[in-house]
Write a protein that holds these residues in place. Structure first.
Motif, PDB file in Angstrom:
ATOM      1  N   SER A   6     -15.223 -23.451  48.384  1.00  0.00           N
ATOM      2  CA  SER A   6     -16.118 -22.393  48.875  1.00  0.00           C
ATOM      3  C   SER A   6     -16.207 -21.244  47.887  1.00  0.00           C
ATOM      4  O   SER A   6     -17.300 -20.751  47.587  1.00  0.00           O
ATOM      5  CB  SER A   6     -15.622 -21.880  50.220  1.00  0.00           C
ATOM      6  OG  SER A   6     -15.590 -22.910  51.166  1.00  0.00           O
ATOM      7  N   LEU A   7     -15.061 -20.809  47.384  1.00  0.00           N
ATOM      8  CA  LEU A   7     -15.066 -19.721  46.401  1.00  0.00           C
ATOM      9  C   LEU A   7     -15.756 -20.146  45.114  1.00  0.00           C
ATOM     10  O   LEU A   7     -16.492 -19.358  44.499  1.00  0.00           O
ATOM     11  CB  LEU A   7     -13.631 -19.266  46.117  1.00  0.00           C
ATOM     12  CG  LEU A   7     -12.916 -18.561  47.265  1.00  0.00           C
ATOM     13  CD1 LEU A   7     -11.456 -18.301  46.913  1.00  0.00           C
ATOM     14  CD2 LEU A   7     -13.622 -17.264  47.613  1.00  0.00           C
ATOM     15  N   TYR A   8     -15.520 -21.382  44.704  1.00  0.00           N
ATOM     16  CA  TYR A   8     -16.155 -21.884  43.485  1.00  0.00           C
ATOM     17  C   TYR A   8     -17.667 -21.956  43.656  1.00  0.00           C
ATOM     18  O   TYR A   8     -18.421 -21.650  42.728  1.00  0.00           O
ATOM     19  CB  TYR A   8     -15.588 -23.263  43.152  1.00  0.00           C
ATOM     20  CG  TYR A   8     -15.953 -23.756  41.787  1.00  0.00           C
ATOM     21  CD1 TYR A   8     -15.238 -23.364  40.668  1.00  0.00           C
ATOM     22  CD2 TYR A   8     -17.024 -24.625  41.604  1.00  0.00           C
ATOM     23  CE1 TYR A   8     -15.568 -23.809  39.409  1.00  0.00           C
ATOM     24  CE2 TYR A   8     -17.359 -25.083  40.357  1.00  0.00           C
ATOM     25  CZ  TYR A   8     -16.633 -24.676  39.251  1.00  0.00           C
ATOM     26  OH  TYR A   8     -16.968 -25.121  38.008  1.00  0.00           O
ATOM     27  N   ALA A   9     -18.126 -22.356  44.844  1.00  0.00           N
ATOM     28  CA  ALA A   9     -19.565 -22.444  45.079  1.00  0.00           C
ATOM     29  C   ALA A   9     -20.219 -21.072  45.042  1.00  0.00           C
ATOM     30  O   ALA A   9     -21.353 -20.921  44.576  1.00  0.00           O
ATOM     31  CB  ALA A   9     -19.835 -23.119  46.423  1.00  0.00           C
ATOM     32  N   VAL A  10     -19.495 -20.052  45.523  1.00  0.00           N
ATOM     33  CA  VAL A  10     -20.064 -18.707  45.543  1.00  0.00           C
ATOM     34  C   VAL A  10     -20.112 -18.106  44.141  1.00  0.00           C
ATOM     35  O   VAL A  10     -21.115 -17.521  43.735  1.00  0.00           O
ATOM     36  CB  VAL A  10     -19.250 -17.801  46.496  1.00  0.00           C
ATOM     37  CG1 VAL A  10     -19.649 -16.348  46.333  1.00  0.00           C
ATOM     38  CG2 VAL A  10     -19.424 -18.254  47.925  1.00  0.00           C
ATOM     39  N   GLN A  41     -21.530 -21.446  40.779  1.00  0.00           N
ATOM     40  CA  GLN A  41     -22.875 -22.002  40.833  1.00  0.00           C
ATOM     41  C   GLN A  41     -23.040 -23.188  39.872  1.00  0.00           C
ATOM     42  O   GLN A  41     -24.098 -23.376  39.278  1.00  0.00           O
ATOM     43  CB  GLN A  41     -23.911 -20.918  40.493  1.00  0.00           C
ATOM     44  CG  GLN A  41     -23.911 -19.732  41.418  1.00  0.00           C
ATOM     45  CD  GLN A  41     -24.334 -20.097  42.825  1.00  0.00           C
ATOM     46  OE1 GLN A  41     -25.126 -20.994  43.025  1.00  0.00           O
ATOM     47  NE2 GLN A  41     -23.783 -19.407  43.795  1.00  0.00           N
ATOM     48  N   GLU A  42     -22.000 -24.000  39.740  1.00  0.00           N
ATOM     49  CA  GLU A  42     -22.047 -25.149  38.857  1.00  0.00           C
ATOM     50  C   GLU A  42     -21.933 -26.410  39.707  1.00  0.00           C
ATOM     51  O   GLU A  42     -20.943 -26.606  40.399  1.00  0.00           O
ATOM     52  CB  GLU A  42     -20.890 -25.059  37.856  1.00  0.00           C
ATOM     53  CG  GLU A  42     -21.011 -25.953  36.675  1.00  0.00           C
ATOM     54  CD  GLU A  42     -20.105 -27.162  36.821  1.00  0.00           C
ATOM     55  OE1 GLU A  42     -20.525 -28.207  36.351  1.00  0.00           O
ATOM     56  OE2 GLU A  42     -19.038 -27.056  37.415  1.00  0.00           O
ATOM     57  N   PRO A  43     -22.952 -27.273  39.730  1.00  0.00           N
ATOM     58  CA  PRO A  43     -22.996 -28.359  40.708  1.00  0.00           C
ATOM     59  C   PRO A  43     -21.923 -29.429  40.548  1.00  0.00           C
ATOM     60  O   PRO A  43     -21.459 -29.992  41.532  1.00  0.00           O
ATOM     61  CB  PRO A  43     -24.388 -28.963  40.522  1.00  0.00           C
ATOM     62  CG  PRO A  43     -24.935 -28.407  39.279  1.00  0.00           C
ATOM     63  CD  PRO A  43     -24.153 -27.193  38.926  1.00  0.00           C
ATOM     64  N   ALA A  44     -21.496 -29.731  39.327  1.00  0.00           N
ATOM     65  CA  ALA A  44     -20.502 -30.787  39.143  1.00  0.00           C
ATOM     66  C   ALA A  44     -19.149 -30.377  39.726  1.00  0.00           C
ATOM     67  O   ALA A  44     -18.484 -31.166  40.399  1.00  0.00           O
ATOM     68  CB  ALA A  44     -20.356 -31.119  37.663  1.00  0.00           C
ATOM     69  N   GLY A  45     -18.747 -29.155  39.498  1.00  0.00           N
ATOM     70  CA  GLY A  45     -17.483 -28.668  40.052  1.00  0.00           C
ATOM     71  C   GLY A  45     -17.518 -28.555  41.561  1.00  0.00           C
ATOM     72  O   GLY A  45     -16.541 -28.879  42.251  1.00  0.00           O
ATOM     73  N   ILE A  46     -18.645 -28.112  42.084  1.00  0.00           N
ATOM     74  CA  ILE A  46     -18.800 -28.007  43.541  1.00  0.00           C
ATOM     75  C   ILE A  46     -18.713 -29.402  44.165  1.00  0.00           C
ATOM     76  O   ILE A  46     -18.038 -29.592  45.185  1.00  0.00           O
ATOM     77  CB  ILE A  46     -20.135 -27.320  43.892  1.00  0.00           C
ATOM     78  CG1 ILE A  46     -20.128 -25.867  43.410  1.00  0.00           C
ATOM     79  CG2 ILE A  46     -20.403 -27.384  45.380  1.00  0.00           C
ATOM     80  CD1 ILE A  46     -21.478 -25.191  43.480  1.00  0.00           C
ATOM     81  N   ALA A  47     -19.366 -30.375  43.564  1.00  0.00           N
ATOM     82  CA  ALA A  47     -19.333 -31.740  44.088  1.00  0.00           C
ATOM     83  C   ALA A  47     -17.925 -32.314  44.031  1.00  0.00           C
ATOM     84  O   ALA A  47     -17.467 -32.970  44.976  1.00  0.00           O
ATOM     85  CB  ALA A  47     -20.303 -32.621  43.311  1.00  0.00           C
ATOM     86  N   ALA A  48     -17.207 -32.079  42.938  1.00  0.00           N
ATOM     87  CA  ALA A  48     -15.843 -32.600  42.806  1.00  0.00           C
ATOM     88  C   ALA A  48     -14.916 -31.982  43.848  1.00  0.00           C
ATOM     89  O   ALA A  48     -14.109 -32.683  44.472  1.00  0.00           O
ATOM     90  CB  ALA A  48     -15.318 -32.324  41.403  1.00  0.00           C
ATOM     91  N   LEU A  49     -15.023 -30.687  44.065  1.00  0.00           N
ATOM     92  CA  LEU A  49     -14.179 -30.034  45.061  1.00  0.00           C
ATOM     93  C   LEU A  49     -14.559 -30.442  46.479  1.00  0.00           C
ATOM     94  O   LEU A  49     -13.691 -30.593  47.346  1.00  0.00           O
ATOM     95  CB  LEU A  49     -14.251 -28.521  44.898  1.00  0.00           C
ATOM     96  CG  LEU A  49     -13.532 -27.990  43.653  1.00  0.00           C
ATOM     97  CD1 LEU A  49     -13.880 -26.528  43.422  1.00  0.00           C
ATOM     98  CD2 LEU A  49     -12.037 -28.165  43.789  1.00  0.00           C
TER      99      LEU A  49
END
Length: 129
Positions: free
Chosen positions: A20-24, A27-35
């Motif tokens: 959640s913090l990473y998504a806020v 704003q990088e889609p690969a990291g958000i998808a991995a987490l």
């Protein structure tokens, strides 16, 4: 079982908060998808372990005074000889090698893997519980 359930619950919460913090902020889609995938996988294992704990209770290895011969709750039946692990392992190896070598080997690997998995799932249907 309860300890493992808490461990995977904590892991799922960690990945959920971190994702959640990473998504806020990132704003990088690969990291958000991995987490997100890490959160979902650890959450799935946590739900399974909590369900098993509620259904079967504490295992003998979780109790300090348990005997080696203690079998609490349900126990699974494992046949003495089965070729399905070998078939499934060969199918996994061929499928993995097929990803590198080509589609033809992947299809052969899947063709070997499916009967192995099918055998694992249905080999104990005739065993009375």
């Amino acid at each position: 079982m309860r300890t493992e359930a808490w461990l995977f619950t904590g892991t799922a919460v960690f990945f959920g908060v971190t994702g959640s913090l990473y998504a806020v902020f990132a704003q990088e889609p690969a990291g958000i998808a991995a987490l997100l995938v890490s959160f979902l996988m650890s959450g799935l294992i946590a739900v399974f372990l909590w369900r098993q704990y509620r259904r079967d209770g504490r295992r003998p290895e979780d109790r300090g005074g348990a005997e080696v011969r203690s079998v609490g709750g349900r126990s699974a039946f494992f046949p003495a000889r089965s070729y399905f692990p070998v078939v499934a392992a060969a199918g996994c190896a061929l499928t993995g090698l097929g990803v590198v070598e080509g589609l033809w080997l992947t299809l052969i690997g899947v063709g070997v893997l499916l009967p192995g998995v099918f055998g694992f799932v249905f080999q104990n249907l005739g065993h009375p519980e």
